[in-house]
Design an enzyme around this catalytic site. Sequence first.
Site, mmCIF file in Angstrom:
data_model
loop_
_atom_site.group_PDB
_atom_site.id
_atom_site.type_symbol
_atom_site.label_atom_id
_atom_site.label_comp_id
_atom_site.label_asym_id
_atom_site.label_seq_id
_atom_site.Cartn_x
_atom_site.Cartn_y
_atom_site.Cartn_z
ATOM 1 N N ASP A 345 -0.371 -3.956 -1.595
ATOM 2 C CA ASP A 345 0.857 -4.352 -2.279
ATOM 3 C C ASP A 345 2.167 -4.304 -1.289
ATOM 4 O O ASP A 345 2.236 -3.294 -0.807
ATOM 5 C CB ASP A 345 1.324 -3.633 -3.777
ATOM 6 C CG ASP A 345 2.715 -3.668 -4.273
ATOM 7 O OD1 ASP A 345 2.521 -5.431 -5.072
ATOM 8 O OD2 ASP A 345 3.784 -3.013 -4.628
ATOM 9 N N GLU A 381 -0.651 -8.233 0.726
ATOM 10 C CA GLU A 381 0.405 -9.288 0.526
ATOM 11 C C GLU A 381 1.425 -9.279 1.282
ATOM 12 O O GLU A 381 2.963 -8.408 1.392
ATOM 13 C CB GLU A 381 1.207 -8.929 -1.105
ATOM 14 C CG GLU A 381 1.905 -9.629 -1.750
ATOM 15 C CD GLU A 381 2.890 -8.829 -3.425
ATOM 16 O OE1 GLU A 381 2.936 -9.422 -4.242
ATOM 17 O OE2 GLU A 381 2.573 -7.504 -2.991
#
Length: 694
Positions: A345, A381
């Site tokens: 993330d 990401e």
Amino acid sequence: MTDTFPPAPGRAAPLGATFDGDGTNFAVFSQNATALYVCLFSEDGSTETARIRLAERDGDVWHGYLPGIRPGQLYGLRADGSYAPEEGHRFNVHKLLIDPYAKRLTGHPEWDDAVYGFEVGHADEDLSFDTRDSAPFMPKCVVTDPSFAWGEDVSPEIPFEETIIYEAHLKGVTQTLEGAEPKGGFLALASDAMIGHLTDLGVTAVELLPVHAFINDRFLVDKGLTNYWGYQSIGFFAPDPRYLGETGIAEAQHAVARLHAAGIEVFLDVVYNHSGEGDHTGPTLAFRGLDNAAYYRLAEDRRYYINDTGTGNTLNIEHPMVMRMVMDSLRYWVETFHVDGFRFDLCATLGRTETGFDPHAAFFDAVRQDPVLSTVKLIAEPWDIGPGGYQLGAFPPPFAEWNDRYRDGVRRFWRGDAGMAADIAGRILGSADEFDHSGRPATASVNLLTAHDGYTLADVTSYVKRHNHANGENNRDGHGENYSDNFGTEGPSDDLEINAARALRRRNMLATLFLSQGTPMLLAGDEFGNSQDGNNNAYAQDNEIGWLNWDTADADLHAFAKKLIAFRKAHPILRQKRFLHSRERLTDGLPDLFWWREDGEEMSPEDWEAPERKTLSAELRMASGTPPYAQREEALYLCLHAGEETEITLPGPPEGWRWVRHIDTRAPLADPAPQEGACRLSGPGVLVFVLESL
């Protein structure tokens, strides 16, 4: 309670609570504390029975060994030191702390003002000091023996070019699935019903939204909501208690073993860019109380936090002991839980240095040289909200990356936006403009139509406005531009023509995904038309909005998705590591890629620049440079048409060969059929022809 329980010296490694068969070694990092304590609790967690000072210190690691302390013992930490927020220090010995290396937690913090290091509501805010004991409101860590009888478990080790990712929320994907019992946790993931669906569909990997222990934000609890997605980690070694039952972490290990036995890999979405403690007004739960100045990146005014993540804080990955914690956590999940990969993330944050994002940052170098982590799949990401935070294509191999430009390009092309031909052509060929450098393969592009964050595929074709009122933020949260289409009616419709057009759009988009070079990622439920009623930010919806609705599954769409996946697996031209650049092949002298007009002539520069162009047709072969032994098929012809009725003329096949239609989104379950003459499309659609010998 006694505080006269003297520990043996113990060891400075490994960090955390480690049971050795006779007792437990405790080792805790803090660079700036003046004292560290291990607090033992009764079986029900209500009574602190002992407070033991860790007297031994090697460098910045405090440690001690407690004989007779066995798995199941509840404990927590306390740290003493300076409370000087302006200097970056927030020690408060009255606050019970979660061990960052805890392998299991009993639950989640209860929101009481006592869990804050300062007096909530005081005129001096976080500069004040709170002396209440937070232990009654804090979860307890559990001494855990993580050993598990793995038997002959081995990772399926699916090559990246053969990988098909299924992104799923552990509870959301199982909560209403008949036969997935008990509901909502790792055992449901391991059920015959869940594994049967995954294997029947044909995906090769499940990517789970965060399963690390995380908090339910106070502002959500105050609104009667909860943190559903899990992007507020507070323990990087412990599975979240809500996903475990009576047998503890063994249930997570069992789920991985069952998925492996079915030939499915397991990836975890991990959040090492920040913690759930929030900004300077947040609670003292773990890192803040153990060593705020070491664990977090602080602003020049050290009272405040650098916030490149949008969550109030940013972990200080440049500190060697914070880096060690992250690396230890990753290895722990590979070695103890046998997971096969990670999706990071806001991975741009992990590559930040004092001068900004650096693809050669210490974290990337550490992961890539690690003998354990270099063997698993790594997905970034590629952005955060800090300065220069958008870094698509900038990550070092072997990282793959979520490709939002693929998502937006596909949505816009099928919506009929003008001037999208050249963009979508690049996207379906693996986004070479972003990834064809530094020896990176086409599989570095993780292609997605949708993800947990945003609309589902059904909602992309049913809504143009977000409908996030249930989130309690006056519909201000979530993406504002979704490149979606409602076909003239917002939300569900009884109009048969509208519903048919929406169904066709979904098939066209799914076909595009599975026919593109790169690594496809499917959001759980998109294969059968799951809807979130237009909510494009269901992070707080642990209910029917966020859960998959299996009862309303579109069986025809599911059958077509299954067909597409099987077709991709059967045709290596669709899943190449090398990029296609219309380069001549040594084997036959033919280019590996042709772009054709509808009339059968090659595309010209003027054709590419025409803003009204709605048709793309490509003839694909194995890429130039592919060894002869790997060239296992002749050619595929793909046509993506987003316009009105048209006619497509295919290039003439070589003598002894013919074009056979295998995919037609307007006749999704039709059997393969030879193509004779021109092909007429009555409207939007995707066609795929295979060059087969007579």
